[in-house]
Design a protein around this motif. Structure first.
Motif, PDB file in Angstrom:
ATOM      1  N   SER A   1       7.199   4.479 -13.751  1.00 51.38           N
ATOM      2  CA  SER A   1       6.004   3.975 -13.933  1.00 51.38           C
ATOM      3  C   SER A   1       5.181   4.497 -12.749  1.00 51.38           C
ATOM      4  N   GLY A   2       5.087   5.837 -12.584  1.00 54.47           N
ATOM      5  CA  GLY A   2       4.315   6.382 -11.543  1.00 54.47           C
ATOM      6  C   GLY A   2       4.686   6.037  -9.907  1.00 54.47           C
ATOM      7  N   ASN A   3       5.608   5.291  -9.679  1.00 49.23           N
ATOM      8  CA  ASN A   3       6.083   5.142  -8.447  1.00 49.23           C
ATOM      9  C   ASN A   3       7.318   5.705  -8.201  1.00 49.23           C
ATOM     10  N   VAL A   4       7.414   6.379  -6.952  1.00 52.71           N
ATOM     11  CA  VAL A   4       8.648   7.391  -6.688  1.00 52.71           C
ATOM     12  C   VAL A   4       9.243   6.854  -5.300  1.00 52.71           C
ATOM     13  N   TRP A   5      10.342   6.763  -5.083  1.00 55.92           N
ATOM     14  CA  TRP A   5      11.093   6.347  -3.966  1.00 55.92           C
ATOM     15  C   TRP A   5      12.005   7.839  -3.520  1.00 55.92           C
ATOM     16  N   GLN A   6      11.683   8.212  -2.281  1.00 60.73           N
ATOM     17  CA  GLN A   6      12.412   9.261  -2.046  1.00 60.73           C
ATOM     18  C   GLN A   6      12.997   9.069  -0.535  1.00 60.73           C
ATOM     19  N   ARG A   7      14.401   9.483  -0.397  1.00 62.57           N
ATOM     20  CA  ARG A   7      15.244   9.313   0.932  1.00 62.57           C
ATOM     21  C   ARG A   7      15.335  10.663   1.243  1.00 62.57           C
ATOM     22  N   GLU A   8      14.659  10.922   2.680  1.00 63.12           N
ATOM     23  CA  GLU A   8      14.981  11.969   3.463  1.00 63.12           C
ATOM     24  C   GLU A   8      15.822  11.584   4.694  1.00 63.12           C
ATOM     25  N   LEU A   9      16.830  12.306   4.687  1.00 66.39           N
ATOM     26  CA  LEU A   9      17.980  11.885   5.898  1.00 66.39           C
ATOM     27  C   LEU A   9      18.023  12.914   7.036  1.00 66.39           C
ATOM     28  N   PHE A  10      17.928  12.491   8.143  1.00 70.23           N
ATOM     29  CA  PHE A  10      17.766  13.481   9.385  1.00 70.23           C
ATOM     30  C   PHE A  10      18.863  13.143  10.256  1.00 70.23           C
TER      31      PHE A  10
ATOM     32  N   ALA B   1       0.807  -1.277  -0.119  1.00 71.90           N
ATOM     33  CA  ALA B   1      -0.015   0.027  -0.061  1.00 71.90           C
ATOM     34  C   ALA B   1       0.906   1.130   0.236  1.00 71.90           C
ATOM     35  N   THR B   2       0.434   2.376  -0.541  1.00 73.18           N
ATOM     36  CA  THR B   2       1.050   3.649  -0.622  1.00 73.18           C
ATOM     37  C   THR B   2      -0.042   4.744  -0.403  1.00 73.18           C
ATOM     38  N   PRO B   3       0.737   5.777   0.023  1.00 73.90           N
ATOM     39  CA  PRO B   3       1.785   6.088   0.545  1.00 73.90           C
ATOM     40  C   PRO B   3       2.548   5.312   1.705  1.00 73.90           C
ATOM     41  N   ALA B   4       3.745   5.063   1.736  1.00 79.36           N
ATOM     42  CA  ALA B   4       4.407   4.386   2.701  1.00 79.36           C
ATOM     43  C   ALA B   4       5.738   5.155   2.994  1.00 79.36           C
ATOM     44  N   ALA B   5       6.081   5.051   4.289  1.00 77.46           N
ATOM     45  CA  ALA B   5       7.238   5.545   4.931  1.00 77.46           C
ATOM     46  C   ALA B   5       7.929   4.410   5.688  1.00 77.46           C
TER      47      ALA B   5
ATOM     48  N   ASN C   1       0.077  10.622 -17.861  1.00 76.84           N
ATOM     49  CA  ASN C   1       0.916   9.916 -18.182  1.00 76.84           C
ATOM     50  C   ASN C   1       2.315  10.714 -18.260  1.00 76.84           C
ATOM     51  N   THR C   2       2.569  11.879 -17.605  1.00 76.49           N
ATOM     52  CA  THR C   2       3.718  12.620 -17.493  1.00 76.49           C
ATOM     53  C   THR C   2       4.553  12.192 -16.160  1.00 76.49           C
ATOM     54  N   GLY C   3       3.824  11.706 -15.107  1.00 72.58           N
ATOM     55  CA  GLY C   3       4.607  11.499 -14.011  1.00 72.58           C
ATOM     56  C   GLY C   3       4.366  12.799 -13.167  1.00 72.58           C
ATOM     57  N   ALA C   4       3.653  13.821 -13.450  1.00 69.18           N
ATOM     58  CA  ALA C   4       3.563  15.120 -12.815  1.00 69.18           C
ATOM     59  C   ALA C   4       2.777  14.779 -11.375  1.00 69.18           C
TER      60      ALA C   4
ATOM     61  N   VAL D   1      14.429   8.391   6.159  1.00 68.92           N
ATOM     62  CA  VAL D   1      12.846   8.058   5.955  1.00 68.92           C
ATOM     63  C   VAL D   1      12.792   8.018   4.440  1.00 68.92           C
ATOM     64  N   ILE D   2      12.299   6.604   4.204  1.00 69.78           N
ATOM     65  CA  ILE D   2      12.492   6.238   2.914  1.00 69.78           C
ATOM     66  C   ILE D   2      10.916   6.252   2.527  1.00 69.78           C
ATOM     67  N   ILE D   3      10.235   7.375   1.694  1.00 68.16           N
ATOM     68  CA  ILE D   3       8.958   7.692   1.359  1.00 68.16           C
ATOM     69  C   ILE D   3       8.734   6.891  -0.084  1.00 68.16           C
ATOM     70  N   VAL D   4       7.641   6.328  -0.104  1.00 67.39           N
ATOM     71  CA  VAL D   4       7.200   5.643  -1.516  1.00 67.39           C
ATOM     72  C   VAL D   4       5.740   5.793  -1.727  1.00 67.39           C
ATOM     73  N   THR D   5       5.512   6.319  -2.971  1.00 66.20           N
ATOM     74  CA  THR D   5       4.421   6.801  -3.231  1.00 66.20           C
ATOM     75  C   THR D   5       3.829   6.276  -4.884  1.00 66.20           C
ATOM     76  N   ARG D   6       2.813   6.122  -5.183  1.00 62.09           N
ATOM     77  CA  ARG D   6       2.341   5.649  -6.673  1.00 62.09           C
ATOM     78  C   ARG D   6       1.178   6.432  -6.899  1.00 62.09           C
ATOM     79  N   ASN D   7       1.490   7.100  -8.062  1.00 64.78           N
ATOM     80  CA  ASN D   7       0.204   7.964  -8.667  1.00 64.78           C
ATOM     81  C   ASN D   7       0.405   7.815 -10.284  1.00 64.78           C
ATOM     82  N   VAL D   8      -0.710   7.385 -10.862  1.00 69.93           N
ATOM     83  CA  VAL D   8      -0.688   6.983 -12.242  1.00 69.93           C
ATOM     84  C   VAL D   8      -1.741   7.653 -12.952  1.00 69.93           C
ATOM     85  N   SER D   9      -2.128   8.814 -12.217  1.00 67.98           N
ATOM     86  CA  SER D   9      -3.234   9.563 -12.811  1.00 67.98           C
ATOM     87  C   SER D   9      -3.032  10.214 -14.109  1.00 67.98           C
TER      88      SER D   9
END
Length: 144
Positions: A125-134, A37-41, A80-83, A70-78
């Motif tokens: 493909s609409g999936n984004v993985w982001q790493r935030e470091l604290f 499930a997304t979004p996930a952290a 075609n551009t990934g915006a 903190v690894i953030i994962v989200t998926r949004n395929v609404s």
């Protein structure tokens, strides 16, 4: 309670809720692909660096700086551009930063949490993985 547990609790308690999953290192390591499930952290300590002993005599006292990711994962395929996925990850980054920056973990004589960096790990493909470091600094003291 550990720093990771406290930070996971902060992310779990964002109002209104933004994450469907808030996990730790074990859950992150168990991922074979995308989260169920997304979004996930996922919150995990990447590295800890200890300074030299601050005392000349007596019990050892060391400042330790932990890099907490903190690894953030989200998926949004609404679209075609990934915006849409890019906009969603920006909003999630802001929520994570807002929840964690300045927080002072309990015990261990901790300093406030500070943001170190953020970087895109993967976007496809609409999936984004982001790493935030604290940075989470705390003190270790020898118990005589």
């Amino acid at each position: 309670m550990s720093i990771v547990s406290e930070l996971r609790g902060l992310l779990d308690n964002i109002e209104p809720p933004v994450f469907r999953i808030v996990g730790g290192a074990a859950e992150f390591a168990a991922l074979a692909g995308e989260p169920k499930a997304t979004p996930a952290a996922y919150v995990l300590v990447e590295e800890e660096q200890s300074e030299d002993n601050a005392r000349m005599t007596g019990p050892v006292l060391q400042r330790v700086e932990a890099d907490v990711a903190v690894i953030i994962v989200t998926r949004n395929v609404s679209d075609n551009t990934g915006a849409a996925a890019a906009e969603e990850i920006e909003a999630l980054k802001a929520k994570v930063r807002g929840a964690l920056m300045g927080f002072v973990p309990s015990g261990l004589g901790s300093d406030p949490i500070t943001h170190v960096s953020g970087n895109l790990l993967k976007a496809k493909s609409g999936n984004v993985w982001q790493r935030e470091l604290f940075a989470a600094a705390y003190y270790l003291e020898e118990q005589p």
